[in-house]
Write an enzyme that holds these catalytic residues in place. Structure first.
Site, PDB file in Angstrom:
ATOM      1  N   GLY A  28       0.574  -1.278  -0.312  1.00 52.31           N
ATOM      2  CA  GLY A  28      -0.109  -0.077   0.226  1.00 52.31           C
ATOM      3  C   GLY A  28       0.472   1.075   0.206  1.00 52.31           C
ATOM      4  N   TYR A  29       0.445   2.178  -0.267  1.00 48.43           N
ATOM      5  CA  TYR A  29       0.738   3.810   0.311  1.00 48.43           C
ATOM      6  C   TYR A  29       0.718   4.428   0.356  1.00 48.43           C
ATOM      7  CZ  TYR A  29       2.889   1.783  -4.363  1.00 48.43           C
ATOM      8  OH  TYR A  29       3.710   1.223  -5.593  1.00 48.43           O
ATOM      9  N   LEU A  30       1.595   4.974   1.468  1.00 46.47           N
ATOM     10  CA  LEU A  30       0.889   5.802   2.686  1.00 46.47           C
ATOM     11  C   LEU A  30       1.478   7.219   1.330  1.00 46.47           C
ATOM     12  CD1 LEU A  30       3.778   5.158   5.112  1.00 46.47           C
ATOM     13  CD2 LEU A  30       1.342   4.827   5.249  1.00 46.47           C
ATOM     14  N   GLU A  82      -3.080   4.802   1.668  1.00 49.73           N
ATOM     15  CA  GLU A  82      -4.373   5.298   1.171  1.00 49.73           C
ATOM     16  C   GLU A  82      -5.142   4.060   0.337  1.00 49.73           C
ATOM     17  OE1 GLU A  82      -2.405   7.246  -2.220  1.00 49.73           O
ATOM     18  OE2 GLU A  82      -1.755   8.717  -0.786  1.00 49.73           O
ATOM     19  N   ASN A 144       2.603   0.863 -10.042  1.00 48.97           N
ATOM     20  CA  ASN A 144       1.346   0.035  -8.719  1.00 48.97           C
ATOM     21  C   ASN A 144       1.293   1.016  -8.012  1.00 48.97           C
ATOM     22  OD1 ASN A 144       1.897  -2.742  -8.797  1.00 48.97           O
ATOM     23  ND2 ASN A 144       4.082  -2.291  -8.516  1.00 48.97           N
TER      24      ASN A 144
END
Length: 160
Positions: A28-30, A82, A144
């Site tokens: 996942g992406y912060l 996110e 991604n």
């Protein structure tokens, strides 16, 4: 540290016959800003936090910094990410002196299979396996960080 890689669509499952290893990845992406992305990833039994910079104009290279963290910390950080967690299996397939990372996606990105090869320079030659299709290096749809926001299932029918 600069990462130099090329990315391709995969046109058959033949890569599985050449794969030396396979790992399940959840990430996942912060932060998924185009100029900088902060990623949290579990990869098999290990976990990492990664910072990536803006891609070069060609899309071939960008700054990358990565640090191993505990799987427990990664699971906690994934809760802060996110929306749009990536779930995929990565296969490592050798082709000459290079190793291709082939990602088969699940969930909202089901049906997408891409391969990346890391290079030591933007002009380095490599042997292209028969299972590689169209090159998508620099096409941000295949990043991604973008697949989290706009999953493959939402745009795959609009491909040329």
């Amino acid at each position: 540290m600069v990462e130099i890689e090329r990315k391709f669509l995969v046109i058959s499952d033949d890569f599985k016959f050449e794969a030396e290893e396979e790992l399940r990845i959840k990430q996942g992406y912060l932060n998924s800003h185009p100029d900088r992305a902060v990623r949290v990833r579990t990869k098999g039994t290990k976990a990492f936090i990664t910072v990536k910079g803006k891609s070069s104009e060609s899309g071939l290279s960008r700054f990358e910094w990565e640090k191993e963290i505990s799987p427990e910390d990664a699971e906690e950080l994934l809760k802060l990410c996110e929306p749009g967690i990536i779930d995929k299996t990565r296969y490592l397939a050798k082709s000459g002196p290079h190793t291709f990372e082939v990602d088969k996606f699940f969930g909202a990105n089901e049906g997408l299979i891409v391969a990346e090869v890391e290079l030591s320079s933007e002009t380095e030659e490599f042997k292209k396996p028969k299972w590689l299709g169209k090159e998508v290096t620099g096409d941000v749809r295949y990043y991604n960080s973008q697949l989290c926001k706009e999953p493959y299932k939402n745009w795959k029918n609009n491909l040329l």
